[in-house]
Design an enzyme around this catalytic site. Sequence first.
Site, PDB file in Angstrom:
ATOM      1  N   HIS A   1      44.118  40.580  64.128  1.00 31.61           N
ATOM      2  CA  HIS A   1      45.030  40.364  65.262  1.00 31.61           C
ATOM      3  C   HIS A   1      44.846  41.421  66.340  1.00 31.61           C
ATOM      4  O   HIS A   1      45.495  41.372  67.373  1.00 31.61           O
ATOM      5  CB  HIS A   1      46.491  40.382  64.808  1.00 31.61           C
ATOM      6  CG  HIS A   1      46.859  39.276  63.885  1.00 31.61           C
ATOM      7  ND1 HIS A   1      46.699  39.365  62.516  1.00 31.61           N
ATOM      8  CD2 HIS A   1      47.370  38.038  64.125  1.00 31.61           C
ATOM      9  CE1 HIS A   1      47.105  38.243  61.964  1.00 31.61           C
ATOM     10  NE2 HIS A   1      47.512  37.418  62.914  1.00 31.61           N
TER      11      HIS A   1
ATOM     12  N   HIS B   1      44.763  27.159  63.342  1.00 25.47           N
ATOM     13  CA  HIS B   1      44.240  27.736  62.091  1.00 25.47           C
ATOM     14  C   HIS B   1      43.797  26.622  61.146  1.00 25.47           C
ATOM     15  O   HIS B   1      42.811  26.757  60.425  1.00 25.47           O
ATOM     16  CB  HIS B   1      45.298  28.610  61.404  1.00 25.47           C
ATOM     17  CG  HIS B   1      45.375  30.004  61.945  1.00 25.47           C
ATOM     18  ND1 HIS B   1      44.268  30.809  62.101  1.00 25.47           N
ATOM     19  CD2 HIS B   1      46.431  30.747  62.373  1.00 25.47           C
ATOM     20  CE1 HIS B   1      44.642  31.985  62.589  1.00 25.47           C
ATOM     21  NE2 HIS B   1      45.944  31.974  62.775  1.00 25.47           N
TER      22      HIS B   1
ATOM     23  N   GLU C   1      41.307  34.241  64.693  1.00 26.40           N
ATOM     24  CA  GLU C   1      42.549  34.516  65.414  1.00 26.40           C
ATOM     25  C   GLU C   1      42.429  34.138  66.889  1.00 26.40           C
ATOM     26  O   GLU C   1      43.343  33.572  67.487  1.00 26.40           O
ATOM     27  CB  GLU C   1      42.899  36.003  65.305  1.00 26.40           C
ATOM     28  CG  GLU C   1      43.795  36.328  64.145  1.00 26.40           C
ATOM     29  CD  GLU C   1      45.088  35.534  64.207  1.00 26.40           C
ATOM     30  OE1 GLU C   1      45.771  35.586  65.243  1.00 26.40           O
ATOM     31  OE2 GLU C   1      45.401  34.849  63.236  1.00 26.40           O
TER      32      GLU C   1
ATOM     33  N   ASP D   1      45.372  45.012  58.649  1.00 28.52           N
ATOM     34  CA  ASP D   1      45.332  43.692  59.277  1.00 28.52           C
ATOM     35  C   ASP D   1      43.996  42.985  59.001  1.00 28.52           C
ATOM     36  O   ASP D   1      43.383  42.419  59.915  1.00 28.52           O
ATOM     37  CB  ASP D   1      45.587  43.868  60.790  1.00 28.52           C
ATOM     38  CG  ASP D   1      45.672  42.553  61.536  1.00 28.52           C
ATOM     39  OD1 ASP D   1      46.044  41.537  60.916  1.00 28.52           O
ATOM     40  OD2 ASP D   1      45.367  42.547  62.746  1.00 28.52           O
TER      41      ASP D   1
ATOM     42  N   HIS E   1      48.948  27.805  67.940  1.00 27.47           N
ATOM     43  CA  HIS E   1      48.166  28.832  67.237  1.00 27.47           C
ATOM     44  C   HIS E   1      48.094  28.501  65.743  1.00 27.47           C
ATOM     45  O   HIS E   1      47.004  28.496  65.151  1.00 27.47           O
ATOM     46  CB  HIS E   1      48.836  30.204  67.458  1.00 27.47           C
ATOM     47  CG  HIS E   1      48.226  31.345  66.707  1.00 27.47           C
ATOM     48  ND1 HIS E   1      47.491  32.337  67.321  1.00 27.47           N
ATOM     49  CD2 HIS E   1      48.235  31.690  65.394  1.00 27.47           C
ATOM     50  CE1 HIS E   1      47.078  33.211  66.430  1.00 27.47           C
ATOM     51  NE2 HIS E   1      47.519  32.847  65.238  1.00 27.47           N
ATOM     52  N   GLU E   2      49.233  28.209  65.145  1.00 27.89           N
ATOM     53  CA  GLU E   2      49.261  27.938  63.695  1.00 27.89           C
ATOM     54  C   GLU E   2      48.452  26.684  63.349  1.00 27.89           C
ATOM     55  O   GLU E   2      47.675  26.668  62.403  1.00 27.89           O
ATOM     56  CB  GLU E   2      50.696  27.785  63.189  1.00 27.89           C
ATOM     57  CG  GLU E   2      51.542  29.051  63.277  1.00 27.89           C
ATOM     58  CD  GLU E   2      50.863  30.285  62.717  1.00 27.89           C
ATOM     59  OE1 GLU E   2      50.046  30.171  61.788  1.00 27.89           O
ATOM     60  OE2 GLU E   2      51.118  31.381  63.255  1.00 27.89           O
TER      61      GLU E   2
ATOM     62  N   TYR F   1      38.681  35.163  57.091  1.00 26.45           N
ATOM     63  CA  TYR F   1      39.790  35.846  57.747  1.00 26.45           C
ATOM     64  C   TYR F   1      39.695  37.357  57.574  1.00 26.45           C
ATOM     65  O   TYR F   1      40.583  37.988  57.003  1.00 26.45           O
ATOM     66  CB  TYR F   1      41.107  35.299  57.184  1.00 26.45           C
ATOM     67  CG  TYR F   1      42.268  35.430  58.121  1.00 26.45           C
ATOM     68  CD1 TYR F   1      42.276  34.775  59.342  1.00 26.45           C
ATOM     69  CD2 TYR F   1      43.368  36.223  57.802  1.00 26.45           C
ATOM     70  CE1 TYR F   1      43.334  34.893  60.214  1.00 26.45           C
ATOM     71  CE2 TYR F   1      44.433  36.348  58.661  1.00 26.45           C
ATOM     72  CZ  TYR F   1      44.407  35.678  59.870  1.00 26.45           C
ATOM     73  OH  TYR F   1      45.473  35.802  60.735  1.00 26.45           O
TER      74      TYR F   1
END
Lengths: 98, 358
Positions: free
Chosen positions: B280, B182, B202, B275, B178-179, B193
């Site tokens: 998310h 990005h 996301e 958020d 996931h990271e 974002y």
Amino acid sequence: MRVTFERSGGFAGLIVTTSVDTATLPATETEHLQQLVQSANFFGLPAEIPAAAQPDRFQYEITVEDGNQHHTVRVGEASVPESLRPLLNWCMEKARGS
Amino acid sequence: MARNKRCKPLLNHVCPICCILPPHMNDQIVLNGDSTQKEWALQSIRASEQFRERRTIVGALNLNAAFNLATVGEKRRTIFDASTGTDLPGKRVRGEGDPPTGDVMVDEAYDGSGATYDFFYDIFERNSIDGLGMRLDSTVHFDQKYDNAFWNGSQMVYGDGDGELFNRFTISIDIIGHELTHGVTQHEAGLVYKGQPGALNESMSDVFGSLIKQRTLNQTAEEADWLIGAGLLTDKVDGTALRSMKAPGTAYDDKVLGKDPQPADMSKIYTGKADNEGVHINSGIPNRAFYLAASEMGGYAWEKAGKIWYIALCDRLRSQSNFKRAANLTVTIAGELYGPDSAEKKAVEKAWKTVGVV
């Protein structure tokens, strides 16, 4: 004085909130909180502090109501001013404890 | 923030956040930021200055040669230890080819970033995050009891978790995927974002994070759990993971954490400000669309659905694209790849319809 705090975002996307009214706090804690608000120069901070676009970092929203003063600050984790950090940490501790 | 294409070939090697932060903002951070921010900003300014310097020297030379880039298909992983501090990157503890250290976070970050590199290279012939062999730097043990992992524009950062609610953030390979995704998104569609483009950003990270896990476990769409962050929540928490792509909103329901807030379709889309306007939260909608499309197609999810989404991410989506745009683009791509009347195209169409986007 009343402080409302929200932390959102992060990889987990959890929304953590707390609200503290000094009427319910012991005098020493009230004094400490007032110092934190003062040393953050909270009422002088911009309503939005632009954050670097770093995915999955936390986002904070904090509102302080004190007498006729009322101010909300939204700030991303990567842009939190050093002076505001102790207040955010204090709120987060409260949120964890409640 | 609009993607700066001019910066693309250099961002990855020498210019950690210069494409994300405009230079005046870096200056501002040097003046007003905390020590970590100042260091990043200074590093960024130094790096862009160095680059400008070098660019004049290297002239028309091949960029790969100029920056001593790794051979295609060769990973360059480095793991750093922040030792519960917040200075990045921290102390170097493991480099490419070094044996395991015995520190579980260091070794999980190393193995997970390797699996991520291999996934993008083997399946999509992508040479690292930027397609140009970018180094994969990870810092573990960031801050104290830090309940988070993030991508700072040039590297991955993982917290230990508080131990009460969250375990260490390297525990699940899909978090690592996931990271890193990005980073891929930053170099490709550059989805802002915030709001729907942010939720797509996301979702792309969840989609490819999950696919990396599925490939590591050799699972078909049917066999996969479609969970994000399985194992991350401690056994004190009532929940199996942080998100479910298959059934958004059902990953946890706990007295301390609350209930998984993800909507499974557009009727429950979150419209608040928290958020970054629910990046998310609303990612549940495109996440489920991907799960539905992949399940309908069957087999390994990365082979067809993954390919369609990857092409959308790299070639079609733009920084401000919303869900509807993503839906239309993925349907178009499926038609181009598999035919206008193909089962694949119909599967993608049906998926977006089920979640209420089209």
